[in-house]
Design an enzyme around this catalytic site. Sequence first.
Site, PDB file in Angstrom:
ATOM      1  N   CYS A  13      40.445  46.619  28.908  1.00 12.73           N
ATOM      2  CA  CYS A  13      39.588  47.593  28.215  1.00 12.73           C
ATOM      3  C   CYS A  13      40.289  48.237  27.027  1.00 12.73           C
ATOM      4  O   CYS A  13      39.623  48.680  26.081  1.00 12.73           O
ATOM      5  CB  CYS A  13      39.110  48.649  29.203  1.00 12.73           C
ATOM      6  N   CYS A  54      42.558  50.044  31.635  1.00 14.13           N
ATOM      7  CA  CYS A  54      43.279  48.813  31.966  1.00 14.13           C
ATOM      8  C   CYS A  54      43.591  48.020  30.694  1.00 14.13           C
ATOM      9  O   CYS A  54      43.061  48.292  29.606  1.00 14.13           O
ATOM     10  CB  CYS A  54      42.486  47.961  32.956  1.00 14.13           C
ATOM     11  N   ASP A  95      40.555  43.663  52.236  1.00  9.56           N
ATOM     12  CA  ASP A  95      40.771  42.532  51.329  1.00  9.56           C
ATOM     13  C   ASP A  95      39.443  41.852  51.073  1.00  9.56           C
ATOM     14  O   ASP A  95      38.516  41.943  51.897  1.00  9.56           O
ATOM     15  CB  ASP A  95      41.740  41.513  51.924  1.00  9.56           C
ATOM     16  N   HIS A 108      40.491  43.189  34.905  1.00  9.69           N
ATOM     17  CA  HIS A 108      39.707  44.420  34.914  1.00  9.69           C
ATOM     18  C   HIS A 108      39.173  44.729  36.314  1.00  9.69           C
ATOM     19  O   HIS A 108      39.277  45.875  36.785  1.00  9.69           O
ATOM     20  CB  HIS A 108      38.540  44.336  33.931  1.00  9.69           C
ATOM     21  N   ASP A 159      46.394  35.635  56.654  1.00  6.79           N
ATOM     22  CA  ASP A 159      45.404  35.535  57.722  1.00  6.79           C
ATOM     23  C   ASP A 159      45.766  34.351  58.620  1.00  6.79           C
ATOM     24  O   ASP A 159      46.695  33.606  58.329  1.00  6.79           O
ATOM     25  CB  ASP A 159      43.985  35.418  57.165  1.00  6.79           C
ATOM     26  N   CYS A 187      37.738  53.222  31.387  1.00  8.93           N
ATOM     27  CA  CYS A 187      38.832  52.464  32.005  1.00  8.93           C
ATOM     28  C   CYS A 187      39.998  52.321  31.034  1.00  8.93           C
ATOM     29  O   CYS A 187      39.809  52.091  29.838  1.00  8.93           O
ATOM     30  CB  CYS A 187      38.318  51.085  32.419  1.00  8.93           C
TER      31      CYS A 187
END
Length: 379
Positions: free
Chosen positions: A311, A308, A268, A337, A94, A306
Amino acid sequence: MAAITYELIKTDKQTGARLGKIHTPHGSFDTPMFMPVGTLATVKTMSPEELKAMGSGIILSNTYHLWLRPGEDLIEEAGGLHKFMNWDQAILTDSGGYQVFSLSDMRDIKEEGVHFRNHLNGDKLFLSPEKAIQVQNSLGSDIMMSFDECPPYPATHEYMKKSIERTSRWAERGLKAHARPHDQGLFGIVQGGSYKDLREQSARDLVSMDFPGYSIGGLSVGEPKDIMNEVLEYTTPLLPSNKPRYLMGVGSPDALIDGVIRGVDMFDCVLPTRIARNGTCMTSQGRLVVRNAKFARDFRPLDEACDCYTCKNYSRAYIRHLLRCDETFGIRLTTYHNLHFLLHLMEQVRGAIMNDRLADFREEFFEQYGLNGPNAKNF
């Protein structure tokens, strides 16, 4: 050839949402895409390898903060931001404008730029459109942002009109100062608050300058979400269909889906990492605050739907224990997560566009997530 190009792959028949791909000097990524925020050349507690494994094709870093620490000269000496942080995929920086206006109470906006105080030590600083571009050229990011004013919400029509006209002049100065157009794409930022005529004026000014991409700024700054959606509905059609569209500072699941439906390609936000540090997790059933006492003996994963790393390996009870003991590993697990959740959500959104069912997906997701009805939950 432009440093940044957009490839349209598919348009959803239900909503008109776009499935595409953005090509950069450090690889391509599918859109719509959520970009994790790595303010100081790191996404808090995450390694670059973990981010790549969960499907993040681009991350965001902050010009203002890197200008102060460690300094753009040091990063340039290291070979640029990609080598400095060991990230071989795309990076967006940015302009630093948002931090100038959000972190410093003492600022003086002039035509030449902004005089303000360093939020760390109070030193006097000056940031101009040329300086913001020079810093980003030194950082070597793939996508750069023009220096703009981030007006407060709400602001009067008179103030906002002067602001967008100055921002357009600053954008033109930034284009002229840009030293690396061959390998860094500079985006213009459309401002104008909730005033349709000013959004149209801002977009018209910036599109005439032929930037390789366009950002929509001045949203998610306190306005109701229906106002944000309304602004998007009349702003995105003003932007070129063959270039990327980036909605700045948006990261709640509902806002991501609604933004995609209104033609946005990139998002974002610090939301997933920030709330993770407080023990708040995004799950397929809605928000879960794992620090709460009711999870002390809950040996299920954060989200049973989930897959991931967190998890698959750790329970709510264990993560709650870590957070209550101020163990960094607990924050790593909740951060992993939440980022995985949003990146996977965007993957699902892309699949829904491919199958012409994004409106149906939105309805199903909102219902399951608890975003419909009078008792709707939200972030």
